[in-house]
Write a protein that holds these residues in place. Structure first.
Motif, PDB file in Angstrom:
ATOM      1  N   LEU A 237       0.817  -1.347  -0.009  1.00  0.00           N
ATOM      2  CA  LEU A 237      -0.095   0.101   0.040  1.00  0.00           C
ATOM      3  C   LEU A 237       0.832   1.220   0.054  1.00  0.00           C
ATOM      4  O   LEU A 237       0.347   2.399  -0.289  1.00  0.00           O
ATOM      5  CB  LEU A 237      -0.930   0.203   1.080  1.00  0.00           C
ATOM      6  CG  LEU A 237      -2.145  -0.979   1.072  1.00  0.00           C
ATOM      7  CD1 LEU A 237      -3.273  -0.803   2.299  1.00  0.00           C
ATOM      8  CD2 LEU A 237      -3.086  -0.422  -0.087  1.00  0.00           C
ATOM      9  N   GLN A 238       1.850   1.061   0.285  1.00  0.00           N
ATOM     10  CA  GLN A 238       2.863   2.359   0.374  1.00  0.00           C
ATOM     11  C   GLN A 238       3.071   3.098  -1.055  1.00  0.00           C
ATOM     12  O   GLN A 238       2.693   4.463  -0.811  1.00  0.00           O
ATOM     13  CB  GLN A 238       4.497   1.972   0.620  1.00  0.00           C
ATOM     14  CG  GLN A 238       4.730   2.177   2.037  1.00  0.00           C
ATOM     15  CD  GLN A 238       6.147   2.242   2.631  1.00  0.00           C
ATOM     16  OE1 GLN A 238       6.440   3.135   3.039  1.00  0.00           O
ATOM     17  NE2 GLN A 238       6.931   1.129   2.244  1.00  0.00           N
ATOM     18  N   GLU A 239       3.101   2.407  -2.136  1.00  0.00           N
ATOM     19  CA  GLU A 239       3.192   3.075  -3.275  1.00  0.00           C
ATOM     20  C   GLU A 239       1.936   4.004  -3.749  1.00  0.00           C
ATOM     21  O   GLU A 239       1.838   4.925  -4.101  1.00  0.00           O
ATOM     22  CB  GLU A 239       3.949   2.200  -4.396  1.00  0.00           C
ATOM     23  CG  GLU A 239       5.511   1.801  -4.261  1.00  0.00           C
ATOM     24  CD  GLU A 239       6.173   3.153  -3.829  1.00  0.00           C
ATOM     25  OE1 GLU A 239       6.144   4.228  -4.619  1.00  0.00           O
ATOM     26  OE2 GLU A 239       6.983   3.256  -3.054  1.00  0.00           O
ATOM     27  N   PRO A 240       0.881   3.002  -3.766  1.00  0.00           N
ATOM     28  CA  PRO A 240      -0.374   3.532  -3.986  1.00  0.00           C
ATOM     29  C   PRO A 240      -0.671   4.932  -3.221  1.00  0.00           C
ATOM     30  O   PRO A 240      -1.361   5.932  -3.458  1.00  0.00           O
ATOM     31  CB  PRO A 240      -1.613   2.663  -3.802  1.00  0.00           C
ATOM     32  CG  PRO A 240      -0.699   1.279  -4.156  1.00  0.00           C
ATOM     33  CD  PRO A 240       0.656   1.454  -3.426  1.00  0.00           C
ATOM     34  N   MET A 241      -0.301   4.816  -1.929  1.00  0.00           N
ATOM     35  CA  MET A 241      -0.583   5.861  -0.871  1.00  0.00           C
ATOM     36  C   MET A 241       0.239   6.964  -1.243  1.00  0.00           C
ATOM     37  O   MET A 241      -0.102   8.242  -1.172  1.00  0.00           O
ATOM     38  CB  MET A 241      -0.327   5.530   0.592  1.00  0.00           C
ATOM     39  CG  MET A 241      -1.585   4.577   1.168  1.00  0.00           C
ATOM     40  SD  MET A 241      -3.407   5.172   0.869  1.00  0.00           S
ATOM     41  CE  MET A 241      -3.245   6.597   2.208  1.00  0.00           C
ATOM     42  N   LEU A 242       1.287   6.821  -1.553  1.00  0.00           N
ATOM     43  CA  LEU A 242       2.430   7.898  -1.917  1.00  0.00           C
ATOM     44  C   LEU A 242       1.654   8.575  -3.370  1.00  0.00           C
ATOM     45  O   LEU A 242       1.816   9.694  -3.375  1.00  0.00           O
ATOM     46  CB  LEU A 242       3.656   7.508  -2.354  1.00  0.00           C
ATOM     47  CG  LEU A 242       4.682   8.427  -2.955  1.00  0.00           C
ATOM     48  CD1 LEU A 242       4.884   9.565  -2.078  1.00  0.00           C
ATOM     49  CD2 LEU A 242       5.899   7.963  -3.133  1.00  0.00           C
ATOM     50  N   ALA A 243       1.216   7.714  -4.193  1.00  0.00           N
ATOM     51  CA  ALA A 243       0.859   8.353  -5.404  1.00  0.00           C
ATOM     52  C   ALA A 243      -0.557   9.172  -5.128  1.00  0.00           C
ATOM     53  O   ALA A 243      -0.806  10.174  -5.759  1.00  0.00           O
ATOM     54  CB  ALA A 243       0.112   7.275  -6.522  1.00  0.00           C
ATOM     55  N   ALA A 244      -1.337   8.943  -4.156  1.00  0.00           N
ATOM     56  CA  ALA A 244      -2.573   9.416  -3.722  1.00  0.00           C
ATOM     57  C   ALA A 244      -1.995  10.720  -3.224  1.00  0.00           C
ATOM     58  O   ALA A 244      -2.716  11.814  -3.236  1.00  0.00           O
ATOM     59  CB  ALA A 244      -3.397   8.580  -2.599  1.00  0.00           C
ATOM     60  N   SER A 245      -0.998  10.682  -2.484  1.00  0.00           N
ATOM     61  CA  SER A 245      -0.388  12.002  -1.757  1.00  0.00           C
ATOM     62  C   SER A 245       0.094  13.086  -2.889  1.00  0.00           C
ATOM     63  O   SER A 245      -0.198  14.110  -2.517  1.00  0.00           O
ATOM     64  CB  SER A 245       0.526  11.642  -0.570  1.00  0.00           C
ATOM     65  OG  SER A 245       0.184  10.560   0.269  1.00  0.00           O
ATOM     66  N   GLN A 246       0.690  12.429  -3.715  1.00  0.00           N
ATOM     67  CA  GLN A 246       1.226  13.258  -4.802  1.00  0.00           C
ATOM     68  C   GLN A 246       0.044  13.881  -5.502  1.00  0.00           C
ATOM     69  O   GLN A 246      -0.152  15.026  -5.663  1.00  0.00           O
ATOM     70  CB  GLN A 246       2.227  12.261  -5.731  1.00  0.00           C
ATOM     71  CG  GLN A 246       3.466  12.075  -5.353  1.00  0.00           C
ATOM     72  CD  GLN A 246       4.179  11.007  -6.045  1.00  0.00           C
ATOM     73  OE1 GLN A 246       3.542  10.154  -6.334  1.00  0.00           O
ATOM     74  NE2 GLN A 246       5.576  11.107  -5.913  1.00  0.00           N
ATOM     75  N   LYS A 247      -0.867  13.102  -5.897  1.00  0.00           N
ATOM     76  CA  LYS A 247      -2.221  13.635  -6.682  1.00  0.00           C
ATOM     77  C   LYS A 247      -2.799  14.579  -5.599  1.00  0.00           C
ATOM     78  O   LYS A 247      -3.188  15.894  -6.089  1.00  0.00           O
ATOM     79  CB  LYS A 247      -3.041  12.487  -6.882  1.00  0.00           C
ATOM     80  CG  LYS A 247      -4.440  13.027  -7.664  1.00  0.00           C
ATOM     81  CD  LYS A 247      -5.060  11.994  -8.384  1.00  0.00           C
ATOM     82  CE  LYS A 247      -6.284  12.367  -9.291  1.00  0.00           C
ATOM     83  NZ  LYS A 247      -6.306  13.773  -9.531  1.00  0.00           N
ATOM     84  N   TYR A 248      -3.210  14.469  -4.477  1.00  0.00           N
ATOM     85  CA  TYR A 248      -3.715  15.591  -3.204  1.00  0.00           C
ATOM     86  C   TYR A 248      -2.855  16.737  -3.411  1.00  0.00           C
ATOM     87  O   TYR A 248      -3.299  17.727  -3.768  1.00  0.00           O
ATOM     88  CB  TYR A 248      -3.912  14.698  -2.287  1.00  0.00           C
ATOM     89  CG  TYR A 248      -4.626  15.914  -1.230  1.00  0.00           C
ATOM     90  CD1 TYR A 248      -5.536  16.150  -1.018  1.00  0.00           C
ATOM     91  CD2 TYR A 248      -3.798  16.856  -0.473  1.00  0.00           C
ATOM     92  CE1 TYR A 248      -6.369  16.640  -0.193  1.00  0.00           C
ATOM     93  CE2 TYR A 248      -4.056  17.778   0.187  1.00  0.00           C
ATOM     94  CZ  TYR A 248      -5.433  17.707   0.538  1.00  0.00           C
ATOM     95  OH  TYR A 248      -6.077  18.808   1.415  1.00  0.00           O
ATOM     96  N   ALA A 249      -1.525  16.596  -3.342  1.00  0.00           N
ATOM     97  CA  ALA A 249      -0.609  18.070  -3.415  1.00  0.00           C
ATOM     98  C   ALA A 249      -0.636  18.633  -4.903  1.00  0.00           C
ATOM     99  O   ALA A 249      -0.891  19.802  -4.893  1.00  0.00           O
ATOM    100  CB  ALA A 249       0.906  17.491  -3.004  1.00  0.00           C
ATOM    101  N   GLU A 250      -0.849  17.666  -5.711  1.00  0.00           N
ATOM    102  CA  GLU A 250      -0.783  18.382  -7.007  1.00  0.00           C
ATOM    103  C   GLU A 250      -2.168  19.176  -7.293  1.00  0.00           C
ATOM    104  O   GLU A 250      -2.396  20.262  -7.859  1.00  0.00           O
ATOM    105  CB  GLU A 250      -0.569  17.333  -8.168  1.00  0.00           C
ATOM    106  CG  GLU A 250      -0.661  17.834  -9.633  1.00  0.00           C
ATOM    107  CD  GLU A 250      -0.623  16.903 -10.710  1.00  0.00           C
ATOM    108  OE1 GLU A 250      -1.258  16.897 -11.468  1.00  0.00           O
ATOM    109  OE2 GLU A 250       0.407  16.020 -10.331  1.00  0.00           O
ATOM    110  N   ASP A 251      -3.292  18.517  -7.095  1.00  0.00           N
ATOM    111  CA  ASP A 251      -4.446  18.718  -7.265  1.00  0.00           C
ATOM    112  C   ASP A 251      -4.883  20.135  -6.321  1.00  0.00           C
ATOM    113  O   ASP A 251      -5.443  21.202  -6.920  1.00  0.00           O
ATOM    114  CB  ASP A 251      -5.555  17.863  -6.952  1.00  0.00           C
ATOM    115  CG  ASP A 251      -5.745  16.647  -8.192  1.00  0.00           C
ATOM    116  OD1 ASP A 251      -5.143  16.861  -8.740  1.00  0.00           O
ATOM    117  OD2 ASP A 251      -6.503  15.654  -7.566  1.00  0.00           O
TER     118      ASP A 251
END
Length: 94
Positions: free
Chosen positions: A50-64
């Motif tokens: 789950l680490q990588e999908p959570m990192l991707a979600a964090s990156q998307k949140y930060a970007e959005d």
């Protein structure tokens, strides 16, 4: 799904901090914690995966939402030393 839920229910963040941990260190912490569910192979695999999908979600949140993202690597140190390192990194990051 988790990111959608977060967007809907969590307050907007000023800063996103993602805590990354290496597999062997995570295993060590779980061993010290001593919970039965921590000993299950599927639990470990799911948490690590789950680490990588959570990192991707964090990156998307930060970007959005145009927020800064700090990726903090947890080290094999005491919790207080990791906290001190996080404070130093935050100070230099902001």
């Amino acid at each position: 799904k988790m990111a959608e839920y977060d967007y809907k229910y969590l307050p907007f963040a000023d800063l996103v901090i993602f805590f990354r941990i290496q597999n062997n260190l995570w295993r060590n912490y779980c061993t010290k914690r001593g919970r039965n569910m921590d000993k299950e192979d599927t639990f470990e695999k799911q948490c690590i995966l789950l680490q990588e999908p959570m990192l991707a979600a964090s990156q998307k949140y930060a970007e959005d939402f145009h927020k800064k993202l700090l990726i903090f690597e947890i080290q094999d140190l005491s919790p207080s030393e990791n906290a001190k390192n996080l404070l130093r990194k935050l100070y230099n990051f902001l």
